[in-house]
Design a protein around this motif. Structure first.
Motif, short mmCIF file in Angstrom:
data_model
loop_
_atom_site.label_atom_id
_atom_site.label_comp_id
_atom_site.label_asym_id
_atom_site.label_seq_id
_atom_site.Cartn_x
_atom_site.Cartn_y
_atom_site.Cartn_z
N GLN A 1 0.97 -1.34 0.12
CA GLN A 1 0.15 0.23 -0.13
C GLN A 1 1.17 0.78 -0.30
O GLN A 1 0.54 2.76 -0.41
CB GLN A 1 -0.89 0.37 1.19
CG GLN A 1 -2.30 -1.09 1.41
CD GLN A 1 -2.97 -0.67 -0.07
OE1 GLN A 1 -2.89 -0.33 -0.72
NE2 GLN A 1 -4.10 -1.74 0.36
N SER B 1 -8.55 -1.85 4.05
CA SER B 1 -8.27 -3.35 3.62
C SER B 1 -9.10 -3.78 4.81
O SER B 1 -8.97 -5.23 4.08
CB SER B 1 -6.70 -3.55 3.37
OG SER B 1 -6.84 -2.50 2.05
N TYR C 1 -11.50 -6.47 4.71
CA TYR C 1 -11.10 -8.18 5.10
C TYR C 1 -11.87 -8.17 6.53
O TYR C 1 -12.48 -10.21 5.83
CB TYR C 1 -9.66 -8.26 5.35
CG TYR C 1 -9.27 -10.26 5.38
CD1 TYR C 1 -9.20 -9.96 3.71
CD2 TYR C 1 -9.48 -10.63 6.71
CE1 TYR C 1 -8.52 -11.92 4.05
CE2 TYR C 1 -8.19 -12.03 6.07
CZ TYR C 1 -9.15 -12.57 5.06
OH TYR C 1 -8.40 -13.72 4.97
N TYR D 1 -5.34 3.20 3.30
CA TYR D 1 -5.80 2.24 2.62
C TYR D 1 -5.49 0.64 3.80
O TYR D 1 -5.81 -0.33 3.19
CB TYR D 1 -4.04 1.98 1.48
CG TYR D 1 -5.09 3.19 0.17
CD1 TYR D 1 -6.22 3.78 0.28
CD2 TYR D 1 -4.05 3.16 -0.78
CE1 TYR D 1 -5.97 4.87 -0.54
CE2 TYR D 1 -4.00 3.84 -1.56
CZ TYR D 1 -4.87 4.46 -2.05
OH TYR D 1 -5.76 5.49 -3.08
#
Length: 472
Positions: A82, A333, A337, A329
């Protein structure tokens, strides 16, 4: 506790830490890595390939192999990837260049000439000094995109002049606070660049779509200033000849030529090259940065000290934005998830909202977030939560982005955390009280809400220019 519930705990804990005053970018990274270690935990990966070494080795080597195993987690790969993604993002490359242009222009002593010239040129217009201040704020904010710098500089330059001209303190303060925020909406806006990078929307179409709404909001501000001066002359008295002397037409044209025209041409060159397809935003930003240096040289305002300050401020602000992106980010993420994004999507869709109700709910949330947070944090951290929902409610990300840009004007104008008011209060004369500044910005806040209503009812204000230049 299920993974989606842990994701909600993660989000709630982040909000608590932000209100507690922890640095946002590093809080995002720490929480993303911490919760990500749990989310991506894979015992097989941790010790695969290391067990044999640990068995064969002994003592310190075995301990080192075991320690390496604990760091063999996908979250660290995610962090590296990232970070590289942000560094390689071509859209974000324009941010430091536009910032550098703004900081150089800010230090080029252009604004005082511009305000004086426009004040003389508009002397016969009701509320002429307010009109001159608004136009100067809008042009300067567009060139810099840095709200604090515009409000502070105009507060030092225009506010004392307006007070000497017997302007109402609240009225004068509201003009400067509202005008200084226009730069985050009118292109070339740094905020729109950040939104484009966060949402994947075309920055060129965003710039084209923001032009008419930006002019609409500035026009509403202008109508309010002139109308208020006509209906209530005591808040904006007509200037005397001593305050604004008469000037021959030729001399006035020369002043306009040397103060208004260079900055306007710089903005038009940057924006025109982007909209006309002659340059990418990054290339146009390079032109703008060079043009800012040329203007500073032409006005004999470029010194090593000012250049060093501009470079330092550019690097500092760019680093803040980029680390926010890295942290966001990673956080998003891991949050996705763990199933947090899906949980929120299910909750919102379960409310059975219409597209209009969804837009109103989203804008209310963004409006409330504008009290404790800066626009950059809202765009990078919270707007991506809404982006997956746009397709469900058939909302165009381009239209949503312009609405958000309009809405974020309020984050600088809404008490009790109206940052524009605090910027102005910090440099205003002692007799200008904070409550008077708050009172002055409220009518302009109403203009922002009116512009948002007009935008929803007349979406062609957003789509006309993008469709004309680039097709549907």
């Amino acid at each position: 506790m299920t993974d989606p519930q842990i994701a909600l705990v993660m989000l709630g804990l982040f909000i608590v830490l932000v209100f507690a005053g922890f640095p946002i970018a590093f809080t995002l990274m720490a929480m993303g890595i911490g919760f990500g270690y749990y989310a991506y935990y894979d015992e097989g990966r941790m010790f695969r390939g290391l067990n044999r070494l640990a068995e064969e080795a002994g003592g310190l080597e075995r301990f080192q192999a075991t320690l390496d195993g604990y760091f063999n987690n996908n979250v660290f790969d995610l962090f590296i990837n990232q970070t590289y993604t942000v560094m390689a993002n071509e859209v974000l490359t324009a941010v430091p260049l536009f910032l550098f242009m703004g900081y150089v222009v800010e230090r080029a002593n252009i604004v005082d000439r511009l305000f004086s010239t426009l004040n003389i040129a508009s002397k016969n217009v009701p509320g002429s000094m307010g009109v001159a201040a608004l136009v100067t704020c809008a042009l300067f904010a567009t060139a810099t995109g840095i709200v604090g710098a515009v409000v502070t500089l105009m507060g030092l330059l225009a506010l004392p002049a307006m007070l000497r001209a017997r302007y109402d303190r609240s009225f004068a303060s509201g003009i400067i606070c509202a005008g200084g925020t226009l730069g985050i909406l009118i292109p070339p806006s740094i905020m729109l660049i950040v939104y484009a990078a966060a949402s994947g929307t075309s920055i060129v179409r965003l710039y084209a779509g923001a032009l008419l709404p930006g002019f609409l909001l500035a026009g509403l501000y202008m109508v309010y200033i002139v109308s208020r001066a006509v209906l209530q002359p005591s808040v904006a008295p007509k200037p005397t000849r001593d305050e604004v002397p008469d000037m021959p037409l030729g001399e006035l044209l020369w002043l306009l030529l040397t103060s208004f025209l260079p900055l306007a041409l710089l903005i038009l060159a940057v924006l025109g090259s982007i909209l006309g397809g002659l340059a990418t935003p990054t290339e146009a930003a390079s032109i703008g940065a060079l043009g800012g240096l040329v203007l500073a040289v032409a006005y004999r305002a470029l010194t090593f000290q000012r250049l060093r300050e501009s470079v330092y401020l550019t690097v500092r602000t760019t680093a803040m934005v980029c680390w926010l992106f890295v942290g966001s980010y990673i956080f998003s993420s891991v949050f996705s998830y763990l199933g947090g994004e899906h949980l929120i999507s299910e909750f919102v869709t379960g409310l059975d909202l219409t597209p209009l109700q969804f837009l109103i709910l989203a804008q209310i949330i963004i409006f409330l977030l504008g009290w404790p947070l800066e626009w950059s944090e809202i765009i990078i951290i919270f707007v991506p939560i809404f982006l997956p929902l746009l397709a469900i409610f058939e909302v165009d990300p381009l239209f949503f982005g312009i609405l958000v840009a309009l809405n974020l004007q309020t984050s600088f104008l809404t008490p009790p955390m109206a940052m524009s008011a605090y910027y102005l209060k910090g440099i205003a004369p002692p007799e200008v009280r904070l409550v008077e500044i708050f009172k002055g910005v409220m009518p302009f806040l109403g203009m922002v809400f009116l512009a948002m209503v007009l935008l929803y009812n007349f979406p062609s204000l957003v789509y006309a220019l993008p469709n004309y230049f680039y097709g549907n």
